[in-house]
Design an enzyme around this catalytic site. Structure first.
Site, PDB file in Angstrom:
ATOM      1  CB  THR A 125      -0.915   0.034   1.238  1.00 18.84           C
ATOM      2  OG1 THR A 125      -0.106   0.053   2.420  1.00 18.84           O
ATOM      3  CG2 THR A 125      -1.833  -1.176   1.260  1.00 18.84           C
ATOM      4  CB  CYS A 183       0.971   1.963  10.444  1.00 23.52           C
ATOM      5  SG  CYS A 183      -0.061   1.828   8.982  1.00 23.52           S
ATOM      6  CB  CYS A 227      -1.862   0.913  12.817  1.00 26.07           C
ATOM      7  SG  CYS A 227      -3.064   1.427  11.554  1.00 26.07           S
ATOM      8  NE  ARG A 282      -1.155   6.938   0.378  1.00 25.22           N
ATOM      9  CZ  ARG A 282      -2.208   6.508   1.058  1.00 25.22           C
ATOM     10  NH1 ARG A 282      -2.483   7.037   2.248  1.00 25.22           N
ATOM     11  NH2 ARG A 282      -2.989   5.559   0.574  1.00 25.22           N
ATOM     12  CB  CYS A 311      -1.466   5.100   8.571  1.00 26.55           C
ATOM     13  SG  CYS A 311      -3.048   4.349   8.992  1.00 26.55           S
ATOM     14  CB  CYS A 360      -2.327   4.618  13.378  1.00 27.23           C
ATOM     15  SG  CYS A 360      -0.960   4.505  12.192  1.00 27.23           S
ATOM     16  CG  ASP A 387      17.326  15.553  48.375  1.00 29.03           C
ATOM     17  OD1 ASP A 387      17.306  16.750  48.084  1.00 29.03           O
ATOM     18  OD2 ASP A 387      16.330  14.915  48.781  1.00 29.03           O
TER      19      ASP A 387
END
Length: 494
Positions: free
Chosen positions: A30, A34, A38, A63, A65, A68, A444
């Protein structure tokens, strides 16, 4: 981690949100990338490849998603837990140094050549400094598109793009939507969720984090030590003024179960990315609480504290020089007295700012502004005055560089060489101003009292020896030890 294919596949198939930001899943069929968690059906294993950064995904032609939104996942915890050149470079890129000073400026700060910096970043992150900065600009653009009503030309300028064409091309390439389509989707989503109306002049967004997160000591510490006119706790939010590269700002941070609400009012929108980065740093939002707590639980005397309230963060600062000055003012005095001393400096030397809601009136004074202070005007012991003026002088002339890119060991050596700087002051600055996750405060009083109550050694040397098993997370162990006390720093303000 992205090279451990078997582990990455297990994280994706179980939709494990703990690994969001550690790596990204790129789907070969695709061409989408992601986050591990996702909600979509996981792709076939043979169609997955794993990359270490969003920039590497984008550079490889994938590119983001739309479900998500991997560009909004928490940042990798590696950059805040390491002090090598790559980690320091990533912290500087997140703080906008490449956009302001270019790659040569980034390299100069790190003490390397541009070729060395590019080679190291490409080897570990699969992308160079320009690609990493471009990915950050794309995310800033998306925030402005979705959370403001600015014209697209102003969005492009504020996000750091050189031209409208570059802005449009980058948004389409990264998000597979045009800027106007992104805004239309955001408006429709806001209507569906009955979101509150936008307040003119402010930007509202959510700061994600890895769960669990315990807000008690985080916001309790910031609120209890707040300097009047610079910080305040109001209506369930910690608010403070910000000095930024292009202007000033006021931020309100509100703890929520699954995010931190962030509302910013900026005089220059070019500072948006930097303001977000500094707020995330201050709240330690990119930490990996699972790794921290697992290590601290290995000590049977510390384990009950971790089990009782897991996910404690280390409260940091938005300005390392400011915190160093405040650490000196807080030497051997109460929290209230330290706030009083700091407020006097703010009144005398602080720069005035406008707060849309009122209440905050000043920035904390810069080292340059404090360089001209009269030591005799300070209501401090003579030795403390000398300590403060020595620190301010070193900060103002640049001989003591303190910041997110500091080499922790080198900074410790420089601080220890200043008059009046003992182990406590040096380590608290390393912990809260420089972000060293292994900074430790065995001397401390609160730490020693808690150690005694738990049956741990209470002398500094013996406690340091016992704490070797807590490394590299001793700064977080300090938070758990402090939390045994009823001091206001350990409780979320009412």
């Amino acid at each position: 981690m992205h090279t451990d294919t078997e582990r990455c596949v297990r994280a994706v198939q179980s939709k494990d949100a703990r690994f969001d930001g550690w790596f990204f899943t790129a789907v070969l069929t695709t061409r989408i990338y992601c986050r591990p968690s996702c909600p979509a059906v996981p792709p076939k294993v043979e169609n997955m490849t794993f990359l270490p950064s969003a920039a590497a995904c984008q550079q490889a032609g994938f590119r983001a998603c739309k479900r998500c939104r991997p560009d909004t996942s928490p940042g990798s915890p590696e950059w805040n837990a390491r002090a090598d050149a790559v980690a320091r470079a990533m912290r500087l890129i997140q703080d906008g140094v490449v956009d302001r000073e270019g790659v040569p400026g980034l390299a100069a700060r790190l003490g390397y050549s541009t070729r060395q910096v590019e080679r190291q970043l490409n080897a570990e992150l699969g992308a160079g400094p320009l690609a990493l900065a471009r990915a950050q600009r794309a995310q800033t653009a998306r925030l402005l598109i979705e959370t403001s009503e600015l014209p697209m030309g102003d969005v492009a300028f504020a996000a750091g793009f050189a031209s409208i064409r570059t802005f449009n091309d980058t948004v389409r390439e990264v998000f597979a939507l045009s800027p106007s389509e992104l805004r239309d989707r955001s408006v429709k989503a806001s209507r569906n969720k009955n979101a509150p109306p936008r307040i003119p002049g402010t930007i509202s967004l959510r700061l994600p984090f890895r769960t669990p997160l315990n807000p008690d000591n985080l916001f309790g510490h910031l609120a209890a030590t707040a300097v009047p006119a610079v910080e305040e706790w109001r209506d369930g939010a910690y608010r403070r003024t910000l000095r930024l590269p292009h202007g000033t700002g006021v931020v309100a941070l509100t703890p929520q179960p699954d995010h931190i609400g962030c509302r910013l009012a900026l005089t220059d929108l070019r500072d948006l990315t930097i303001a977000i980065s500094r707020c995330r740093w201050m709240l330690d939002l990119d930490a990996d609480p699972e790794a921290v707590d697992e290590q601290l639980r290995s000590d049977p005397l510390l384990a009950p504290l971790v089990d009782k309230a897991p996910g404690r963060r280390v409260p940091r600062t938005v300005d390392a020089a400011e915190f160093a000055v405040r650490a000196v003012l807080g030497q051997q005095v109460s929290t209230a007295a330290a706030r009083t001393h700091a407020a006097r400096l703010v009144t005398a030397y602080g720069e005035r700012v406008e707060d849309p809601l009122g209440g905050l009136t000043h920035l904390f004074p810069s080292p340059q502004a404090l360089a001209g202070l009269d030591p005799e005007s300070l209501a401090l012991p003579r030795s403390r005055r000398a300590t403060l003026t020595g620190l301010v002088s070193a900060l103002a002339d640049g001989s003591l560089p303190l910041g997110i890119d500091s080499d922790w060991d080198a900074a410790r050596a420089q601080l220890s060489a200043l008059p009046g700087f003992g182990p406590w002051t040096t380590e608290v600055i390393a912990m809260r101003a420089l972000g060293d996750p292994d900074a430790f405060l065995p001397s401390d009083l609160g730490v020693r009292r808690a150690a005694r109550g738990l049956g741990l050694p209470s002398t500094p040397s013996a406690l340091t020896e016992r704490a070797a098993g807590w490394r590299p997370w001793r700064a977080y162990a300090v938070q758990y030890l402090w939390a045994t006390d009823s001091h206001p720093i350990n409780h979320l303000p009412v």
